[in-house]
Design an enzyme around this catalytic site. Structure first.
Site, PDB file in Angstrom:
ATOM      1  N   ASP A  19       0.845  -1.198   0.000  1.00 29.01           N
ATOM      2  CA  ASP A  19       0.000   0.000   0.000  1.00 29.01           C
ATOM      3  C   ASP A  19       0.881   1.249   0.000  1.00 29.01           C
ATOM      4  OD1 ASP A  19      -2.514  -1.639   0.611  1.00 29.01           O
ATOM      5  OD2 ASP A  19      -1.247  -2.085   2.341  1.00 29.01           O
ATOM      6  N   GLU A 293       1.825  -6.434  -5.147  1.00 25.27           N
ATOM      7  CA  GLU A 293       1.490  -5.596  -6.301  1.00 25.27           C
ATOM      8  C   GLU A 293       2.704  -4.834  -6.841  1.00 25.27           C
ATOM      9  OE1 GLU A 293      -2.324  -3.660  -6.129  1.00 25.27           O
ATOM     10  OE2 GLU A 293      -1.555  -1.922  -7.205  1.00 25.27           O
TER      11      GLU A 293
HETATM   12  O1  TRH Z   1       4.507  -6.204   0.792  1.00 28.52           O
HETATM   13  P1  TRH Z   1       3.479  -6.674  -0.154  1.00 28.52           P
HETATM   14  O2  TRH Z   1       2.970  -8.006   0.057  1.00 28.52           O
HETATM   15  O3  TRH Z   1       2.343  -5.653  -0.132  1.00 28.52           O
HETATM   16  C1  TRH Z   1       0.974  -5.731  -0.426  1.00 28.52           C
HETATM   17  C2  TRH Z   1       0.219  -5.462   0.819  1.00 28.52           C
HETATM   18  O4  TRH Z   1       0.204  -6.630   1.563  1.00 28.52           O
HETATM   19  C3  TRH Z   1      -1.161  -5.006   0.515  1.00 28.52           C
HETATM   20  O5  TRH Z   1      -1.987  -5.008   1.641  1.00 28.52           O
HETATM   21  C4  TRH Z   1      -1.741  -5.755  -0.610  1.00 28.52           C
HETATM   22  O6  TRH Z   1      -2.918  -5.160  -0.916  1.00 28.52           O
HETATM   23  C5  TRH Z   1      -0.829  -5.711  -1.775  1.00 28.52           C
HETATM   24  O7  TRH Z   1       0.414  -6.305  -1.429  1.00 28.52           O
HETATM   25  C6  TRH Z   1      -1.371  -6.361  -3.003  1.00 28.52           C
HETATM   26  O8  TRH Z   1       4.062  -6.653  -1.665  1.00 28.52           O
HETATM   27  P2  TRH Z   1       4.388  -5.469  -2.681  1.00 28.52           P
HETATM   28  O9  TRH Z   1       3.135  -4.869  -3.242  1.00 28.52           O
HETATM   29  O10 TRH Z   1       5.317  -5.995  -3.654  1.00 28.52           O
HETATM   30  O11 TRH Z   1       5.116  -4.365  -1.826  1.00 28.52           O
HETATM   31  C7  TRH Z   1       6.411  -4.503  -1.349  1.00 28.52           C
HETATM   32  C8  TRH Z   1       7.136  -3.178  -1.414  1.00 28.52           C
HETATM   33  O12 TRH Z   1       8.376  -3.295  -0.722  1.00 28.52           O
HETATM   34  C9  TRH Z   1       7.459  -2.740  -2.824  1.00 28.52           C
HETATM   35  O13 TRH Z   1       7.276  -1.344  -2.944  1.00 28.52           O
HETATM   36  C10 TRH Z   1       8.934  -3.054  -2.971  1.00 28.52           C
HETATM   37  C11 TRH Z   1       9.403  -2.816  -1.576  1.00 28.52           C
HETATM   38  N1  TRH Z   1      10.674  -3.455  -1.188  1.00 28.52           N
HETATM   39  C12 TRH Z   1      11.719  -2.644  -0.760  1.00 28.52           C
HETATM   40  O14 TRH Z   1      11.597  -1.415  -0.773  1.00 28.52           O
HETATM   41  N2  TRH Z   1      12.878  -3.226  -0.362  1.00 28.52           N
HETATM   42  C13 TRH Z   1      13.055  -4.573  -0.353  1.00 28.52           C
HETATM   43  O15 TRH Z   1      14.144  -5.044   0.027  1.00 28.52           O
HETATM   44  C14 TRH Z   1      11.986  -5.393  -0.791  1.00 28.52           C
HETATM   45  C15 TRH Z   1      12.164  -6.870  -0.825  1.00 28.52           C
HETATM   46  C16 TRH Z   1      10.808  -4.799  -1.194  1.00 28.52           C
END
Ligand code: TRH
Length: 397
Positions: A19, A293
């Site tokens: 999010d 996402e």
């Molecule tokens: O963390 P996620 O699973 O997030 C979500 C939320 O759970 C949300 O509620 C749900 O609706 C959505 O998924 C679909 O996965 P996501 O979307 O990939 O987000 C992770 C974020 O973390 C992304 O912006 C990349 C970032 N990230 C970093 O900044 N550094 C890192 O080392 C890693 C592994 C990820």
């Protein structure tokens, strides 16, 4: 004639980092690429801090990377923070991200502006989905039952007549510069504390593993251990690192710096890096496991084969979404590679398919080519931030 130059963006952190990950990316893009003013309201600064360590979790108001950040508390706090701002009224666009409800004091301020003929554009920014119905619902409007306001639904997506997905203007150039630079790779491995590993195993298959806890992980790890090619698995601290640390062979440590090897597999837990440092990890790995996402989209821009662990929802709704994406992505592949990808994604997401790592590795060169044609498809849709700006400008003309 009005123009759009300022935004209020409301973000409720439901779970994990997606999010705030999407909102932070969008806020920076509007600020840095469009020169707009963005006030980003976030209810959980601790999650935000993981992606952006410059965030002060105790500050009600702060500015980071040109974005005005406000801690989003109860309505009284929103009203007080609004009143304290030099710009005390709602901005030109007000967004409820991931369909979160915009707080009442903001709605009242928007209604007051509407009565002067300058209603802000009110956007419900939705979740990303590849399903066909998204194009039908994108840009639909819904009037507020009491106030003189209209809410527009803005859907990210992978098809024409959707909002597209986020992509920074300079992303392609940054990726090309990184890919051509051994020094940039070295700097990345150094930041992650794995430069020695990369030096010692130059021919190993590098895999990044960002996933939720996954019942299929033990099977995958066993296949990696038996793989003909050595595998280096870089797993950021978090759910997957915790799970992998409990498997046979592990030292039990799940903190950055933890390492273990068994058979052909070496696992290294790496730090969860600030958001702008995550892309290079995806660019530099041969195969990326992503989730949710935002990382799912970033993996598509990395032009490497990727495995999606979709965010699990009740009634298995997510499996429909998974197949909707595969239905767009896989048919352009030859049958064998399409099957390898589909089967692996299904097994990784709990469908009764068998995980087949060797088949996936064999398909990797073809998947890499597919990633390039897919990028062209997405580029035709335009990037979400620019599409959103154009959409909002149309509403005020
Ligand atoms: O963390 P996620 O699973 O997030 C979500 C939320 O759970 C949300 O509620 C749900 O609706 C959505 O998924 C679909 O996965 P996501 O979307 O990939 O987000 C992770 C974020 O973390 C992304 O912006 C990349 C970032 N990230 C970093 O900044 N550094 C890192 O080392 C890693 C592994 C990820």
């Amino acid at each position: 004639m009005r123009t759009i130059t300022s935004w209020d963006l409301f973000c409720r952190v439901v779970d994990n980092y997606g999010d705030i990950g999407v909102c932070w990316r969008l806020a920076r893009q509007l600020t840095q690429e469009h020169g707009h003013t963005v006030r980003l309201w976030v209810d959980d600064l601790r999650s935000f801090e993981k992606l952006c360590p410059a965030v002060d979790v105790t500050a009600e108001a702060q500015r980071v990377s040109g974005v005005d950040i406000r801690q989003w508390g109860d309505d009284a706090q929103v009203a007080a923070l609004l009143a304290a701002d030099a710009h005390a009224t709602p901005h030109d666009v007000v967004i409820g991200a991931f369909a979160c409800a915009v707080p009442e004091p903001m709605l009242q301020g928007m209604a007051a502006l509407a009565s002067q003929g300058t209603a802000p554009v009110w956007i419900n920014l939705e979740y990303l989905s590849a399903e066909n119905w998204v194009a039908e619902y994108h840009a639909m409007q819904s009037p507020h039952p009491q106030l003189p306001l209209v809410k527009y639904f803005f859907f990210p997506g992978f098809a024409r007549n959707t909002g597209g997905v986020l992509r920074e203007t300079h992303l392609g150039a940054q990726r090309a510069t990184f890919n051509a630079s051994p020094a940039a790779h070295q700097a990345l491995w150094h930041r992650l504390g794995v430069d020695d590993l990369m030096r010692e195993h130059p021919d190993a298959l590098r895999v990044s593993l960002f996933a939720y806890a996954n019942p299929a992980l033990p099977t995958l790890v066993a296949q990696w251990e038996a793989s003909p090619l050595p595998v280096i698995c870089l797993v950021p601290e978090g759910l997957a690192a915790t799970q992998i640390a409990e498997l046979p062979g592990s030292t039990g440590a799940a903190k950055a710096g933890a390492r273990w090897s068994r058979g052909q597999l070496t696992v290294a837990v790496v730090p969860f890096v600030p958001q702008e440092h995550y892309d290079p990890l995806l660019w530099a790995c041969d195969i990326n496991f992503v989730r949710g996402e935002d990382s799912f989209v970033r993996a598509q821009w990395a032009l490497q084969p990727f495995i999606w662990h979709i965010y699990p929802q009740s009634d298995d709704v997510h499996l429909t979404k998974l197949d909707a994406f595969l239905a767009r992505y896989a048919p352009a592949l030859p049958e064998a590679q399409a099957n390898a990808l589909r089967t692996f994604w299904h097994a990784w997401n709990g469908r009764p398919d068998t995980l087949d790592w060797p088949a996936l590795v064999a398909a990797a060169p073809t998947l890499r080519n597919r990633a390039i044609t897919w990028e062209h498809t997405l580029l035709h849709l335009g990037d979400l931030a620019a599409n959103l700006v154009a959409f909002c400008e149309k509403q005020v003309k």
